[in-house]
Design a protein around this motif. Structure first.
Motif, PDB file in Angstrom:
ATOM      1  N   PRO A  53       0.817  -1.216   0.000  1.00 55.52           N
ATOM      2  CA  PRO A  53       0.000   0.000   0.000  1.00 55.52           C
ATOM      3  C   PRO A  53       0.853   1.268   0.000  1.00 55.52           C
ATOM      4  O   PRO A  53       0.342   2.363  -0.216  1.00 55.52           O
ATOM      5  N   ALA A  54       2.165   1.137   0.254  1.00 57.52           N
ATOM      6  CA  ALA A  54       3.017   2.317   0.403  1.00 57.52           C
ATOM      7  C   ALA A  54       3.939   2.508  -0.804  1.00 57.52           C
ATOM      8  O   ALA A  54       4.818   3.364  -0.781  1.00 57.52           O
ATOM      9  N   ASP A  55       3.736   1.694  -1.850  1.00 57.59           N
ATOM     10  CA  ASP A  55       4.543   1.818  -3.061  1.00 57.59           C
ATOM     11  C   ASP A  55       6.040   1.687  -2.747  1.00 57.59           C
ATOM     12  O   ASP A  55       6.863   2.369  -3.346  1.00 57.59           O
ATOM     13  N   SER A  56       6.357   0.829  -1.784  1.00 54.46           N
ATOM     14  CA  SER A  56       7.744   0.775  -1.343  1.00 54.46           C
ATOM     15  C   SER A  56       8.541  -0.322  -2.040  1.00 54.46           C
ATOM     16  O   SER A  56       9.755  -0.385  -1.897  1.00 54.46           O
ATOM     17  N   ILE A  57       7.855  -1.190  -2.790  1.00 50.01           N
ATOM     18  CA  ILE A  57       8.582  -2.253  -3.479  1.00 50.01           C
ATOM     19  C   ILE A  57       8.792  -1.827  -4.927  1.00 50.01           C
ATOM     20  O   ILE A  57       7.840  -1.484  -5.621  1.00 50.01           O
ATOM     21  N   TYR A  58      10.033  -1.753  -5.323  1.00 49.56           N
ATOM     22  CA  TYR A  58      10.324  -1.261  -6.666  1.00 49.56           C
ATOM     23  C   TYR A  58      11.199  -2.244  -7.415  1.00 49.56           C
ATOM     24  O   TYR A  58      11.738  -3.184  -6.834  1.00 49.56           O
ATOM     25  N   ILE A  59      11.308  -1.985  -8.713  1.00 45.14           N
ATOM     26  CA  ILE A  59      12.074  -2.875  -9.563  1.00 45.14           C
ATOM     27  C   ILE A  59      13.284  -2.130 -10.088  1.00 45.14           C
ATOM     28  O   ILE A  59      13.146  -1.094 -10.728  1.00 45.14           O
ATOM     29  N   LYS A  60      14.435  -2.669  -9.762  1.00 46.06           N
ATOM     30  CA  LYS A  60      15.682  -2.033 -10.212  1.00 46.06           C
ATOM     31  C   LYS A  60      15.714  -2.003 -11.728  1.00 46.06           C
ATOM     32  O   LYS A  60      15.436  -2.987 -12.389  1.00 46.06           O
ATOM     33  N   GLN A  61      16.045  -0.854 -12.318  1.00 43.27           N
ATOM     34  CA  GLN A  61      16.220  -0.815 -13.765  1.00 43.27           C
ATOM     35  C   GLN A  61      17.479  -0.015 -14.087  1.00 43.27           C
ATOM     36  O   GLN A  61      18.038   0.653 -13.227  1.00 43.27           O
ATOM     37  N   ASP A  62      17.889  -0.100 -15.345  1.00 42.36           N
ATOM     38  CA  ASP A  62      19.078   0.643 -15.739  1.00 42.36           C
ATOM     39  C   ASP A  62      18.706   2.101 -15.990  1.00 42.36           C
ATOM     40  O   ASP A  62      17.570   2.432 -16.308  1.00 42.36           O
ATOM     41  N   ASP A  63      19.701   2.963 -15.846  1.00 42.47           N
ATOM     42  CA  ASP A  63      19.514   4.388 -16.083  1.00 42.47           C
ATOM     43  C   ASP A  63      19.175   4.617 -17.560  1.00 42.47           C
ATOM     44  O   ASP A  63      19.862   4.125 -18.440  1.00 42.47           O
TER      45      ASP A  63
END
Lengths: 457, 137
Positions: A53-63
């Motif tokens: 619910p806190a949008d705290s899980i993200y997916i690493k991506q390249d710049d």
């Protein structure tokens, strides 16, 4: 260590434990008020991402800036990417925007589906003893089988994904037909999910991938959509050649996409990770007989329901169906010869599309040494009898059983269980301070803040 | 490690309870997946037998660090000729049981194929006890 693409932003995580309870491989624990991922258990299915619910899980991506480092940067986009856009935006417009963003070439990865299917069929013909053959298309499923269903790893078809075959093809045409040096080519995969990233960064059955960078589909969607809005209606753009995927290729990433064109007499297409686990449990017991092929996908509606698909899965799916219907009609009318594009390199691609057999890496095994594992299991069973079996999660583990396993395998204190704490309190075996310290180690120092609690009558 | 399960006559819905639980335990122990498969197939077969042919019974499982011992003891009609029942394709299953996809006469032969030791004892009108053992190494 195993690479995984999902990360938790400690600054945003509120330690609510929703992710911990939903994780199908019990890979999440709460420590000091924050969720943490156990790397060897995470299969990058993304269930936690959707539950947060806190949008705290993200997916690493390249710049994204990396795209500009290569004179020949290539966007390898999945067919679901086009399915993200509203119907009034033309494909040629999307391609123009990708060009304006810095890509010199755009290539739909499903162009390689014909080769991919061909390799699968060859393998199936020669390996009937390994039936039911399981598609390796969904990387989250491959990892699920490795860690939870190790007896089924030999059933996985060891073939590269259409993405990798497309990448090989693009590299071949640019270097051989257009004499572009390899170092000037940057292959960027636009990924619809976390599992595909992990598959690129740490491929199963391959030493390393030829992809140079990964870009998340939702962030690219934003960039492209913004560009189109900025440019406005009257913007005259340079027409690029737009893709001519076959209907089979367009549908391949959706549920039943592989099954509808497989040659098996009996096959199933199963989407949604819980559904897949239910089925694999039965399959492992030999309770399902005579199945030749299985298409298993972690996401509901397969890639249309992927984590980084910002569009509703059904709307996206229907757009892809509409596109496939048009393609099928063109094929029927003979307006387009079915993608012959890859024909020139087909032999090369087929030859290089295999990967090493998938190896098991069971997460359930308590110890490499069977005798030690036995001792640990005996301890776990004993501890379980002291636990309430309510799976409340207050100890920071998803179930009483996983807590007992953590206690034995990681030498954690039993006092994190609040039921066990009460039990010790009654025996005067624990102080209030010790109880608090145990709770704080899970939920952080002050989970309800400084406020004085309201008086409740 | 001792585990016990009760098998109820005609309760096909719960066929596989014991074998699923045993499977999980063996995975935790890190037993070779192919050996786990043999154990699970044999035990599931025995469970179904007790459900289909008998009036229910008990499954007793003992797991040690190097082997598993499984006893499926049912109260039932018993097997008059064990040697005959060990032959592939021989079955006394009722038609309604066969309609459910069971009773192909592969039960005991399939168990034999998958275990290291099989011992079947039976008394007509009383019941049948199947004892199986599988070594982990």
């Amino acid at each position: 260590m195993f690479y995984h693409a999902l990360e938790i932003d400690d600054g945003k995580c509120i330690g609510c434990s929703r992710c911990m309870k939903i994780c199908p491989t019990e890979a999440i624990r709460i420590r000091n008020g924050k969720a943490t991922i156990m790397e060897d258990r995470c299969i990058d299915c993304g269930k936690c991402h959707a539950a947060c619910p806190a949008d705290s899980i993200y997916i690493k991506q390249d710049d994204f800036e990396k795209v500009h480092e290569f004179p020949h940067s290539v966007a390898l986009v999945p067919a679901v990417f086009l399915g993200q856009f509203p119907d009034d935006i033309r494909v040629s417009r999307i391609y123009a925007a990708l060009k304006d963003l810095g890509f010199r070439h755009v290539f739909e990865v499903e162009s390689a589906v014909d080769v991919y299917v061909d390799v699968k069929h060859r393998y199936a013909r020669e390996n009937q003893d390994k039936e039911p053959l399981i598609s390796s298309f969904c990387p989250a499923i491959v990892r699920l089988i490795q860690i939870k269903y190790p007896s089924l790893v030999d059933n996985i078809i060891p073939v590269k994904a259409p993405l990798d075959i497309s990448a090989m093809y693009v590299l071949k045409t640019l270097t051989e037909q257009r004499q572009v040096p390899r170092e000037e080519i940057g292959l960027f995969y636009v990924t619809p999910c976390a599992a595909k990233i992990a598959a690129v960064k740490a491929p199963v059955g391959e030493k390393r991938s030829i992809i140079d960078g990964v870009i998340n589909m939702d962030s690219l969607y934003n960039k492209v959509y913004r560009k189109i809005k900025e440019q406005g209606k009257g913007y005259s753009y340079q027409a690029l050649s737009t893709p001519q995927l076959s209907a089979d290729a367009i549908l391949s990433t959706l549920t039943n996409g592989e099954r509808r064109i497989c040659l098996a007499k009996r096959s199933y297409a199963i989407d949604g990770i819980e559904n897949v686990m239910d089925f694999l449990d039965k399959l492992e017991n030999d309770e399902v007989e005579g199945v030749e092929f299985l298409e298993l996908r972690a996401c509901d509606q397969s890639c249309a329901g992927a984590l980084l698909s910002s569009e509703n899965r059904f709307l996206c799916g229907e757009r892809m169906y509409a596109r496939a219907r048009k393609a099928a009609e063109r094929e029927r009318n003979g307006e387009v010869a079915r993608a012959r594009e890859m024909e020139a390199y087909k032999d090369f691609l087929v030859e290089n599309a295999s990967v090493e057999p998938v190896q098991p890496r069971s997460m359930l095994t308590l110890d490499k040494d069977l005798a030690k594992a036995y001792q640990k299991l005996e301890k776990i069973n004993k501890l379980k009898s002291y636990l309430p079996q309510v799976d409340c999660g207050m100890c920071g583990a998803p179930t009483c059983e996983s807590f007992a396993t953590d206690v034995v395998c990681k030498q954690m204190g039993m006092t994190r269980c609040i039921f066990y704490q009460r039990h010790l309190e009654r025996l005067n075996d624990i102080t209030r301070q010790e109880c608090l310290a145990a709770m704080n180690s899970v939920w952080g120092n002050d989970p309800i803040g400084d406020a004085n609690p309201p008086e409740v009558k | 490690m001792h585990q016990e399960y009760t098998v109820v006559e005609g309760d096909f819905v719960n066929a596989g309870t014991a074998s699923s639980s045993v499977k999980k335990t063996l995975k935790q122990l890190g037993v070779n997946p192919q050996i786990i498969k043999r154990v699970v197939v044999a035990l599931y077969e025995a469970e179904v037998n007790a459900i289909a042919h008998a009036y229910g019974g008990k499954v007793l499982v003992d797991i040690e660090a190097d082997k598993i011992n499984m006893v499926v003891a049912d109260k039932g009609p018993g097997i008059p000729d064990i040697a005959l029942a060990m032959q592939e394709g021989y079955s006394t299953a009722r038609p309604e049981v066969r309609d459910m996809g069971f009773g192909a006469g592969m039960g005991l032969p399939n168990m034999q194929k998958n275990v290291d030791k099989l011992n079947v004892t039976s008394e007509v009108g009383v019941g049948t006890t199947v004892e199986m053992e599988v070594n982990f190494v």
